[in-house]
Design a protein around this motif. Structure first.
Motif, PDB file in Angstrom:
ATOM      1  N   PRO A   1     -11.707 -11.387 -14.957  1.00  0.00           N
ATOM      2  CA  PRO A   1     -12.267 -12.270 -15.489  1.00  0.00           C
ATOM      3  C   PRO A   1     -12.186 -13.852 -14.772  1.00  0.00           C
ATOM      4  N   GLY A   2     -13.396 -14.416 -14.494  1.00  0.00           N
ATOM      5  CA  GLY A   2     -13.205 -15.753 -13.736  1.00  0.00           C
ATOM      6  C   GLY A   2     -12.431 -16.661 -14.372  1.00  0.00           C
ATOM      7  N   ALA A   3     -12.500 -16.616 -16.011  1.00  0.00           N
ATOM      8  CA  ALA A   3     -11.445 -17.502 -16.811  1.00  0.00           C
ATOM      9  C   ALA A   3     -10.099 -17.629 -16.496  1.00  0.00           C
ATOM     10  N   ALA A   4      -9.500 -16.563 -15.767  1.00  0.00           N
ATOM     11  CA  ALA A   4      -8.181 -16.445 -15.276  1.00  0.00           C
ATOM     12  C   ALA A   4      -7.779 -17.251 -14.192  1.00  0.00           C
ATOM     13  N   GLY A   5      -8.698 -17.667 -13.433  1.00  0.00           N
ATOM     14  CA  GLY A   5      -8.508 -18.549 -12.186  1.00  0.00           C
ATOM     15  C   GLY A   5      -7.840 -17.750 -11.119  1.00  0.00           C
ATOM     16  N   CYS A   6      -7.939 -16.575 -10.837  1.00  0.00           N
ATOM     17  CA  CYS A   6      -7.061 -15.548  -9.981  1.00  0.00           C
ATOM     18  C   CYS A   6      -7.570 -15.877  -8.380  1.00  0.00           C
ATOM     19  N   THR A   7      -6.560 -15.972  -7.568  1.00  0.00           N
ATOM     20  CA  THR A   7      -6.847 -15.985  -6.117  1.00  0.00           C
ATOM     21  C   THR A   7      -5.808 -15.101  -5.320  1.00  0.00           C
ATOM     22  N   ALA A   8      -6.399 -14.377  -4.338  1.00  0.00           N
ATOM     23  CA  ALA A   8      -5.622 -13.657  -3.463  1.00  0.00           C
ATOM     24  C   ALA A   8      -4.683 -14.374  -2.445  1.00  0.00           C
ATOM     25  N   LYS A   9      -3.482 -14.142  -2.578  1.00  0.00           N
ATOM     26  CA  LYS A   9      -2.399 -14.880  -1.638  1.00  0.00           C
ATOM     27  C   LYS A   9      -1.962 -14.105  -0.488  1.00  0.00           C
ATOM     28  N   ASP A  10      -1.773 -12.848  -0.745  1.00  0.00           N
ATOM     29  CA  ASP A  10      -1.577 -11.811   0.254  1.00  0.00           C
ATOM     30  C   ASP A  10      -2.099 -10.445   0.198  1.00  0.00           C
ATOM     31  N   ALA A  11      -2.383  -9.888   1.205  1.00  0.00           N
ATOM     32  CA  ALA A  11      -2.994  -8.547   1.165  1.00  0.00           C
ATOM     33  C   ALA A  11      -2.371  -7.771   2.445  1.00  0.00           C
ATOM     34  N   LYS A  12      -1.809  -6.700   2.233  1.00  0.00           N
ATOM     35  CA  LYS A  12      -1.217  -6.060   3.650  1.00  0.00           C
ATOM     36  C   LYS A  12      -1.754  -4.482   3.352  1.00  0.00           C
ATOM     37  N   VAL A  13      -2.414  -4.133   4.307  1.00  0.00           N
ATOM     38  CA  VAL A  13      -3.138  -2.578   4.387  1.00  0.00           C
ATOM     39  C   VAL A  13      -2.374  -1.810   5.613  1.00  0.00           C
ATOM     40  N   ALA A  14      -2.023  -0.657   5.201  1.00  0.00           N
ATOM     41  CA  ALA A  14      -1.526   0.170   6.111  1.00  0.00           C
ATOM     42  C   ALA A  14      -1.827   1.674   5.782  1.00  0.00           C
ATOM     43  N   ILE A  15      -1.542   2.602   6.933  1.00  0.00           N
ATOM     44  CA  ILE A  15      -1.893   4.082   6.676  1.00  0.00           C
ATOM     45  C   ILE A  15      -0.704   4.803   6.787  1.00  0.00           C
ATOM     46  N   GLN A  16      -0.392   5.624   5.827  1.00  0.00           N
ATOM     47  CA  GLN A  16       0.802   6.631   5.939  1.00  0.00           C
ATOM     48  C   GLN A  16       0.340   7.986   6.276  1.00  0.00           C
ATOM     49  N   ALA A  17       1.025   8.442   7.434  1.00  0.00           N
ATOM     50  CA  ALA A  17       0.855   9.798   7.700  1.00  0.00           C
ATOM     51  C   ALA A  17       1.661  10.800   7.146  1.00  0.00           C
ATOM     52  N   GLU A  18       1.019  11.658   6.460  1.00  0.00           N
ATOM     53  CA  GLU A  18       1.853  12.617   5.566  1.00  0.00           C
ATOM     54  C   GLU A  18       1.936  13.921   6.153  1.00  0.00           C
ATOM     55  N   ASP A  19       3.364  14.530   6.639  1.00  0.00           N
ATOM     56  CA  ASP A  19       3.186  15.855   7.212  1.00  0.00           C
ATOM     57  C   ASP A  19       3.667  16.907   6.143  1.00  0.00           C
ATOM     58  N   HIS A  20       2.836  17.683   5.779  1.00  0.00           N
ATOM     59  CA  HIS A  20       3.310  18.745   4.653  1.00  0.00           C
ATOM     60  C   HIS A  20       3.258  20.062   5.119  1.00  0.00           C
ATOM     61  N   ASP A  21       4.142  20.783   4.255  1.00  0.00           N
ATOM     62  CA  ASP A  21       4.054  22.366   4.592  1.00  0.00           C
ATOM     63  C   ASP A  21       3.348  22.933   3.473  1.00  0.00           C
ATOM     64  N   ASP A  22       3.400  24.184   3.427  1.00  0.00           N
ATOM     65  CA  ASP A  22       2.579  24.930   2.374  1.00  0.00           C
ATOM     66  C   ASP A  22       3.213  24.859   1.023  1.00  0.00           C
ATOM     67  N   ASP A  23       4.329  24.599   0.928  1.00  0.00           N
ATOM     68  CA  ASP A  23       4.958  24.150  -0.468  1.00  0.00           C
ATOM     69  C   ASP A  23       5.521  23.103  -0.697  1.00  0.00           C
ATOM     70  N   ASP A  24       5.229  22.091   0.043  1.00  0.00           N
ATOM     71  CA  ASP A  24       5.662  20.628  -0.163  1.00  0.00           C
ATOM     72  C   ASP A  24       4.620  19.703   0.258  1.00  0.00           C
ATOM     73  N   HIS A  25       4.058  19.023  -0.806  1.00  0.00           N
ATOM     74  CA  HIS A  25       3.079  17.788  -0.570  1.00  0.00           C
ATOM     75  C   HIS A  25       3.409  16.374  -0.967  1.00  0.00           C
ATOM     76  N   ASP A  26       4.726  16.262  -0.516  1.00  0.00           N
ATOM     77  CA  ASP A  26       5.089  14.962  -0.999  1.00  0.00           C
ATOM     78  C   ASP A  26       5.880  14.092   0.138  1.00  0.00           C
ATOM     79  N   GLY A  27       6.002  14.840   1.422  1.00  0.00           N
ATOM     80  CA  GLY A  27       6.542  13.827   2.469  1.00  0.00           C
ATOM     81  C   GLY A  27       5.542  13.142   3.041  1.00  0.00           C
TER      82      GLY A  27
END
Length: 214
Positions: free
Chosen positions: A90-116
């Motif tokens: 809501p505009g009534a909250a008076g919010c402004t963005a002070k910082d934004a950081k965008v990055a891409i993570q490369a994920e290497d997975h095997d057949d049994d693990d999709h968390d790395g």
């Protein structure tokens, strides 16, 4: 995660139940169409952390090799750098963005693990190692050989906002789904001085009511 975000978010995370902490540790899990957004509100400071599969944001998850694909990464990074265009309060909250950081993570997975995962800044995406094309990725899934690695990418974005009247943060409308056609849902974890809660927000219902949390 930048130090500014970490200092506030993890300080507040310490008061949350163990289940929410475990949810934060699972941010690296890869599920197409489904991302996660952590929000911490303390005083007039709002910090946010977004994790989303590369396919949800860019439309592909392999290494960007063509000029068109690299242009998509630049465009999506610019979109993600404007949090109040994606997560409207809501505009009534008076919010402004002070910082934004965008990055891409490369994920290497095997057949049994999709968390790395391994961190890479979006500006160095061309240097991501081991990323194959879509056909190779799909063939790898079908082959099903134990120990075979698959390569995905995920966007990792952190924001810092200030809100003049945080008590007016009554809701969030997720234009995020309008901006990124591959995104279907977000798990939203919110921590405030009053409460901590977890919600599911979907493309079909892109509105989140924050009454009782602020």
């Amino acid at each position: 995660m930048n130090q500014y975000f970490a200092g506030i978010y993890f300080a507040m995370l310490a008061i949350a139940p163990a289940a929410l902490a475990e949810e934060h540790r699972q941010l690296g899990a890869h599920e197409h169409g489904h991302g996660k957004l952590n929000i911490a509100i303390e005083g007039n400071i709002v910090t946010m952390e977004l994790e989303a599969p590369g396919a949800d944001i860019a439309g592909f998850e392999h290494e960007a090799t063509t000029p068109e694909q690299k242009a998509v990464l630049e465009k999506t990074a610019a979109q993600l750098a404007k949090p109040l265009d994606l997560f409207k309060v809501p505009g009534a909250a008076g919010c402004t963005a002070k910082d934004a950081k965008v990055a891409i993570q490369a994920e290497d997975h095997d057949d049994d693990d999709h968390d790395g995962d391994h961190d890479h800044d979006a500006s160095h995406q061309e240097g991501t190692k081991g990323s194959g094309n879509k056909a190779e990725h799909e063939a790898g899934h079908e082959a099903g050989h134990e120990g075979h690695e698959h390569h995905h990418s995920a966007y990792h974005v952190t924001y810092a906002l200030t809100c003049a009247k945080p008590e007016n943060l009554a809701a969030i409308d997720f234009d995020y789904f309008k901006a990124f056609s591959g995104a279907r849902a977000l798990t939203v974890n919110i921590i405030t001085s009053k409460a901590q809660s977890s919600f599911e927000v979907a493309r079909e219902k892109p509105h989140l009511d924050l009454n009782g949390l602020i």
